[in-house]
Design a protein around this motif. Structure first.
Motif, PDB file in Angstrom:
ATOM      1  N   SER A  11     -15.365 -25.812  12.189  1.00  0.00           N
ATOM      2  CA  SER A  11     -14.750 -26.829  13.040  1.00  0.00           C
ATOM      3  C   SER A  11     -13.763 -26.231  14.038  1.00  0.00           C
ATOM      4  N   TYR A  12     -13.383 -24.973  13.803  1.00  0.00           N
ATOM      5  CA  TYR A  12     -12.474 -24.274  14.735  1.00  0.00           C
ATOM      6  C   TYR A  12     -13.226 -23.196  15.518  1.00  0.00           C
ATOM      7  N   PRO A  70     -10.284 -20.212  17.759  1.00  0.00           N
ATOM      8  CA  PRO A  70      -9.950 -19.251  16.707  1.00  0.00           C
ATOM      9  C   PRO A  70      -8.453 -19.135  16.445  1.00  0.00           C
ATOM     10  N   GLN A  71      -7.647 -19.333  17.496  1.00  0.00           N
ATOM     11  CA  GLN A  71      -6.206 -19.296  17.302  1.00  0.00           C
ATOM     12  C   GLN A  71      -5.737 -20.458  16.418  1.00  0.00           C
ATOM     13  N   GLY A  72      -6.405 -21.592  16.560  1.00  0.00           N
ATOM     14  CA  GLY A  72      -6.078 -22.745  15.725  1.00  0.00           C
ATOM     15  C   GLY A  72      -6.414 -22.481  14.266  1.00  0.00           C
ATOM     16  N   LEU A  73      -7.527 -21.765  14.032  1.00  0.00           N
ATOM     17  CA  LEU A  73      -7.896 -21.416  12.655  1.00  0.00           C
ATOM     18  C   LEU A  73      -6.865 -20.466  12.046  1.00  0.00           C
ATOM     19  N   THR A  74      -6.410 -19.509  12.854  1.00  0.00           N
ATOM     20  CA  THR A  74      -5.371 -18.589  12.367  1.00  0.00           C
ATOM     21  C   THR A  74      -4.091 -19.338  12.022  1.00  0.00           C
ATOM     22  N   ALA A  75      -3.714 -20.273  12.881  1.00  0.00           N
ATOM     23  CA  ALA A  75      -2.509 -21.062  12.618  1.00  0.00           C
ATOM     24  C   ALA A  75      -2.670 -21.893  11.347  1.00  0.00           C
ATOM     25  N   HIS A 101      -9.234 -35.950  16.298  1.00  0.00           N
ATOM     26  CA  HIS A 101     -10.195 -34.925  15.952  1.00  0.00           C
ATOM     27  C   HIS A 101     -10.578 -35.039  14.479  1.00  0.00           C
ATOM     28  N   VAL A 102     -11.575 -34.265  14.085  1.00  0.00           N
ATOM     29  CA  VAL A 102     -12.143 -34.361  12.743  1.00  0.00           C
ATOM     30  C   VAL A 102     -11.156 -33.797  11.723  1.00  0.00           C
ATOM     31  N   TYR A 103     -11.030 -34.504  10.629  1.00  0.00           N
ATOM     32  CA  TYR A 103     -10.151 -34.052   9.541  1.00  0.00           C
ATOM     33  C   TYR A 103     -11.003 -33.604   8.353  1.00  0.00           C
ATOM     34  N   ILE A 104     -10.830 -32.357   7.948  1.00  0.00           N
ATOM     35  CA  ILE A 104     -11.504 -31.819   6.762  1.00  0.00           C
ATOM     36  C   ILE A 104     -10.424 -31.392   5.780  1.00  0.00           C
ATOM     37  N   PRO A 105     -10.343 -32.047   4.631  1.00  0.00           N
ATOM     38  CA  PRO A 105      -9.276 -31.705   3.678  1.00  0.00           C
ATOM     39  C   PRO A 105      -9.467 -30.297   3.110  1.00  0.00           C
TER      40      PRO A 105
END
Length: 441
Positions: free
Chosen positions: A188-189, A193-198, A270-274
């Motif tokens: 989903s990121y 990729p910066q959002g995934l790192t965060a 945006h999509v929320y994945i727990p």
């Protein structure tokens, strides 16, 4: 009159300041020069001349060498109070010897130099020890500052003798944690990729804080996974209990994070994945110490118990409980947590089976009526299952499902129901001991 001076030595001098015959001596600031001659004459006549023998310098140098050597030898081993007491005793002996030689033998043997040189050596050793200790503390803080809590780092720095590097056997509790379905989250990121790192930093930080707050040591991060252990480098008598508390704290922090992310997803559209975390805990004898190569090493742990902890973490999704513990961990913490026996398994690569348990909560959960009822039904189901009473086991499962309104044991019941159906068609061998062999790691 002649009779006044006959047979006598007479010294004639002046004491007037203007005649420039006033001298400064060790015993007087202004002494007439003629009195100096009188003192010399008296010493000659009474044979009381103060002398410094040729060997005096040798004795002084030998004393300085011996005392300095003794200080160098005993300073690292004696405490400061003992060392100061011994130094005062030696100084008294030296001063007394020097005074006796002066008073009785009229010999000048000066022990001021040995005392001053020894004191200088002692102060130098103290300074070197201080510098070395500060360097050692900095090294310890640098080596462990990223692995354990600041309080434990400071405790190690103050008491470095508690740290044994290079490999040491001790009983430890090992933890492996991993995020379930992280592949879907990372997809989903894909465009961010910066959002995934965060996000990774955002959920790894509270999990790390939970471990460190319970006296745990972070071994390493493996992507979205964390490996940690307890009872090293500092002793922890309650390492099993602290590890279980840390695991439950981690779940609570993940729940809080998921709630924040869900609100952010709703507000941002945006999509929320727990995020769901699986945790494996196991206790056993391991080897812990600095491991690696000559160029790079880490403070880490090795042993069969470590491998089992990793296997248990992988099985948490199969049994439907986020925290699975080995028998030694669970039994040590059974009085403080809600412990539920899950299975008797044979882990791939191991020859000895292991009873595994779920850590379902703390004492409030353990004392609740619904948990006690479900635990009793699970015990009944496992007893029937291991005695090959398939119908009795299925009956216990059905009763458990009716009592389990929240569906906490739904995965466990499905797993055993599938096994029992298979065993009804293909019965296990006669020597079957109830253990189930895992086919995957």
């Amino acid at each position: 009159p002649v009779e006044k001076i006959r047979g006598k030595l007479v010294l004639i001098g002046t004491s007037a300041v203007a005649l420039n015959d006033i001298k400064t001596t060790p015993v007087s600031a202004a002494l007439p020069g003629v009195e100096v001659h009188a003192q010399v004459l008296e010493s000659a006549l009474t044979h009381t001349v103060l002398a410094q023998p040729n060997y005096a310098i040798g004795i002084e140098l030998l004393g300085a060498f011996v005392l300095g050597l003794l200080v160098i030898m005993f300073t690292p081993n004696l405490g400061p109070v003992t060392l100061v007491g011994a130094g005062a005793l030696f100084a008294t002996v030296l001063v007394g010897t020097s005074w006796y030689a002066y008073k009785e033998q009229r010999l000048l043997i000066d022990f001021t130099y040995p005392l001053l040189s020894t004191t200088a050596i002692y102060l130098t050793l103290i300074f070197a020890s201080f510098v070395r200790e500060q360097a050692q503390r900095r090294q310890i803080r640098s080596a462990f500052g990223q692995y354990i809590s600041p309080a434990l780092v400071e405790q190690l720095a103050q008491s470095p003798e508690k740290l044994k590097l290079g490999g040491e056997e001790r009983e430890m509790t090992i933890m492996f944690s991993d995020v379930r379905g992280f592949t879907s989250i990372s997809e989903s990121y894909k465009a961010d990729p910066q959002g995934l790192t965060a996000l990774m930093n955002r959920f790894l930080t509270p999990l790390t804080d939970a471990i460190l707050a319970r006296k745990g040591t972070i071994d390493k991060y493996m992507g979205d996974a964390i490996m940690a252990f307890w009872n090293a480098p500092l002793d922890d008598r309650e390492h099993q209990i602290n590890a279980c508390n840390a695991a439950l704290d981690m779940l609570e922090k993940i729940d809080a994070l998921n709630k924040e992310r869900e609100i952010e997803a709703q507000n941002g559209g945006h999509v929320y994945i727990p995020i769901n975390v699986g945790v494996g805990l196991n206790t056993g004898v391991c080897v812990v110490g600095n491991m690696g190569s000559n160029l790079r090493f880490d403070y880490s742990v090795l042993g069969d118990s470590v491998n089992l902890a990793s296997r248990l973490e992988g099985q948490s999704k199969e049994y439907g409980f986020p925290i699975i513990a080995g028998s030694r961990t669970a039994l040590a913490a059974k009085d403080k947590f809600a412990i539920l026996e899950l299975d008797f398994i044979m882990v791939k690569g191991k020859k000895e089976p292991e009873v595994i348990y779920a850590i379902a909560g703390r004492q409030d959960v353990a004392q609740s009526a619904w948990f006690q009822t479900l635990r009793n039904l699970t015990i009944e189901m496992l007893a029937c299952y291991r005695s090959r009473d398939w119908d009795g086991a299925l009956s216990s499962i059905e009763r458990g499902r009716r009592r389990d309104e929240a569906g906490s044991l739904s995965h466990l019941y499905k797993l055993y129901e599938a096994r029992i159906r298979d065993y009804q068609k293909n019965p296990p061998p006669a020597d079957w001991n109830g253990a189930f062999a895992l086919l995957t790691k």
